[in-house]
Enzyme design. Structure first.
Site, PDB file in Angstrom:
ATOM      1  N   ASP A  34       0.844  -1.194   0.000  1.00 47.42           N
ATOM      2  CA  ASP A  34       0.000   0.000   0.000  1.00 47.42           C
ATOM      3  C   ASP A  34       0.883   1.250   0.000  1.00 47.42           C
ATOM      4  O   ASP A  34       1.833   1.343   0.784  1.00 47.42           O
ATOM      5  CB  ASP A  34      -0.879  -0.028   1.260  1.00 47.42           C
ATOM      6  CG  ASP A  34      -2.081   0.898   1.155  1.00 47.42           C
ATOM      7  OD1 ASP A  34      -2.505   1.217   0.031  1.00 47.42           O
ATOM      8  OD2 ASP A  34      -2.608   1.297   2.221  1.00 47.42           O
ATOM      9  N   HIS A  35       0.583   2.192  -0.860  1.00 44.49           N
ATOM     10  CA  HIS A  35       1.297   3.482  -0.907  1.00 44.49           C
ATOM     11  C   HIS A  35       2.812   3.337  -0.946  1.00 44.49           C
ATOM     12  O   HIS A  35       3.518   3.964  -0.131  1.00 44.49           O
ATOM     13  CB  HIS A  35       0.880   4.382   0.267  1.00 44.49           C
ATOM     14  CG  HIS A  35      -0.520   4.884   0.155  1.00 44.49           C
ATOM     15  ND1 HIS A  35      -0.873   5.913  -0.693  1.00 44.49           N
ATOM     16  CD2 HIS A  35      -1.661   4.469   0.752  1.00 44.49           C
ATOM     17  CE1 HIS A  35      -2.185   6.112  -0.596  1.00 44.49           C
ATOM     18  NE2 HIS A  35      -2.680   5.254   0.256  1.00 44.49           N
ATOM     19  N   ASP A  86       2.805   5.183  -5.175  1.00 44.45           N
ATOM     20  CA  ASP A  86       2.068   6.432  -4.984  1.00 44.45           C
ATOM     21  C   ASP A  86       2.954   7.630  -5.307  1.00 44.45           C
ATOM     22  O   ASP A  86       3.705   8.111  -4.467  1.00 44.45           O
ATOM     23  CB  ASP A  86       1.549   6.511  -3.534  1.00 44.45           C
ATOM     24  CG  ASP A  86       0.776   7.805  -3.274  1.00 44.45           C
ATOM     25  OD1 ASP A  86       0.669   8.638  -4.198  1.00 44.45           O
ATOM     26  OD2 ASP A  86       0.285   7.977  -2.141  1.00 44.45           O
ATOM     27  N   HIS A 119      -9.594   4.894  -1.910  1.00 42.30           N
ATOM     28  CA  HIS A 119      -8.916   4.799  -0.612  1.00 42.30           C
ATOM     29  C   HIS A 119      -9.766   5.493   0.428  1.00 42.30           C
ATOM     30  O   HIS A 119     -10.615   6.314   0.112  1.00 42.30           O
ATOM     31  CB  HIS A 119      -7.536   5.464  -0.681  1.00 42.30           C
ATOM     32  CG  HIS A 119      -6.515   4.607  -1.366  1.00 42.30           C
ATOM     33  ND1 HIS A 119      -5.364   4.185  -0.753  1.00 42.30           N
ATOM     34  CD2 HIS A 119      -6.492   4.080  -2.603  1.00 42.30           C
ATOM     35  CE1 HIS A 119      -4.663   3.442  -1.602  1.00 42.30           C
ATOM     36  NE2 HIS A 119      -5.327   3.368  -2.735  1.00 42.30           N
ATOM     37  N   GLY A 120      -9.495   5.170   1.712  1.00 43.99           N
ATOM     38  CA  GLY A 120     -10.219   5.856   2.780  1.00 43.99           C
ATOM     39  C   GLY A 120     -11.643   5.353   2.909  1.00 43.99           C
ATOM     40  O   GLY A 120     -12.578   6.139   3.052  1.00 43.99           O
ATOM     41  N   THR A 150      -8.278   1.994   8.852  1.00 44.74           N
ATOM     42  CA  THR A 150      -8.522   2.558  10.186  1.00 44.74           C
ATOM     43  C   THR A 150      -9.674   1.860  10.915  1.00 44.74           C
ATOM     44  O   THR A 150      -9.570   1.517  12.096  1.00 44.74           O
ATOM     45  CB  THR A 150      -8.830   4.066  10.058  1.00 44.74           C
ATOM     46  OG1 THR A 150      -7.767   4.672   9.322  1.00 44.74           O
ATOM     47  CG2 THR A 150      -8.943   4.721  11.422  1.00 44.74           C
TER      48      THR A 150
HETATM   49 ZN   LIG Z   1      -4.566   4.933   0.878  1.00 42.97          ZN
END
Ligand SMILES: [Zn+2]
Length: 276
Positions: free
Chosen positions: A82-83, A104, A206-207, A231
């Site tokens: 990720d990222h 990213d 994302h998020g 999260t």
């Molecule tokens: Zn992300």
């Protein structure tokens, strides 16, 4: 079953007009809990290793864990970075057996993002590994990385980017943010539709933590094929630990934390798969 690539599982999502979950993993127990959900729902799953886990020294451990779990799994599992912060980091992940890497470069000017993303794609594709890129930096803080710029992707930049970079998935900013939202997020669905109409590779949101279900449904309808959740899963795990901390029994604490994560992951999968 052997590990699957991002390209493979997103092809399934495109056919079925659904999204595949990208769940961040931090430890053995959380990963097991996510796999319980994926198995119960018989849904492919993208297990993503983020920069926080990497900073904590977990890159190799988590890669080994996912590779072993995938062998026993009855659903396709993708081992995904990720990222990714640099070309070099994506190469480390190729060596460790990842089947998908995100690079990213969204914080760079477009030309530099294109140039770096092309390098990653060229190397990863040479060994059959998928690549996710990003345009229109996604705001909020994740794993200590924050983007302060406005997170609405420029549709013209998307057109140029996909003409030059042969990525397998593209994360775009449409008003989404990392972490939990303060209040209700506002997604620019017209912008999402405009990107999709350019014939982009599968789009990534994302998020996904704390986004109202209805907004997720609409985003999937308009072409989102991977939704990241980090999260919210961590919070579910920690709530389980907090509730049982007085018991002073590791495995009892983990059991509760895992049940929380499995329940949340099952809800997300059902939502992303159009079952809710
Ligand atoms: Zn992300």
């Amino acid at each position: 079953m052997a590990l699957a690539t991002l390209h493979e599982v997103l092809a399934t999502a495109v056919k079925t007009n659904t999204a595949i979950p990208g769940f961040n993993i931090d430890n053995i127990e959380g990963t097991e809990a996510i796999m319980d959900a994926a198995e119960a729902e018989q849904c492919p799953v993208i297990l993503t290793v983020g920069q926080g886990a990497i900073k904590a020294g977990q890159l190799r451990h988590l890669a080994d864990l996912v590779k072993r779990i995938a062998q026993e799994s009855t659903v396709p599992v993708v081992l995904h970075l990720d990222h990714g912060i640099s070309y070099e980091q994506t190469i480390q992940c190729l060596r460790l057996g990842f089947t998908s890497v995100m690079y990213d470069g969204s914080h760079f000017p477009l030309e530099e993002n294109i140039r770096e993303s092309r390098s990653v794609v060229r190397s990863a594709h040479a060994v059959g590994v998928s690549v996710e890129c990003e345009l229109g930096a996604i705001s909020g803080v994740e794993d200590g990385i924050s983007h302060k710029n406005v997170n609405l992707v420029d549709v013209e930049e998307v057109r140029r980017f996909i003409g030059e970079v042969d990525c397998d998935a593209l994360a775009i900013g449409i008003g989404n943010a990392h972490g939990m939202y303060q209040g209700t997020p506002h997604f620019d669905f017209d912008r999402l539709r405009a990107c999709k109409n350019l014939g982009t590779p599968p789009l990534v949101l994302h998020g996904g933590s704390g986004t109202p279900d209805e907004m997720i449904r609409q985003a999937i309808q308009l072409g989102i094929r991977k939704v990241n959740v980090a999260t919210e899963l961590r919070m579910a795990f920690m709530a389980g630990l907090e509730r049982t901390v007085g018991q002073r029994d590791f495995y009892e604490m983990y059991r509760t934390a895992k049940e929380n994560v499995t329940a949340l992951a099952r809800h997300k999968i059902q939502l992303f798969q159009g079952k809710l």
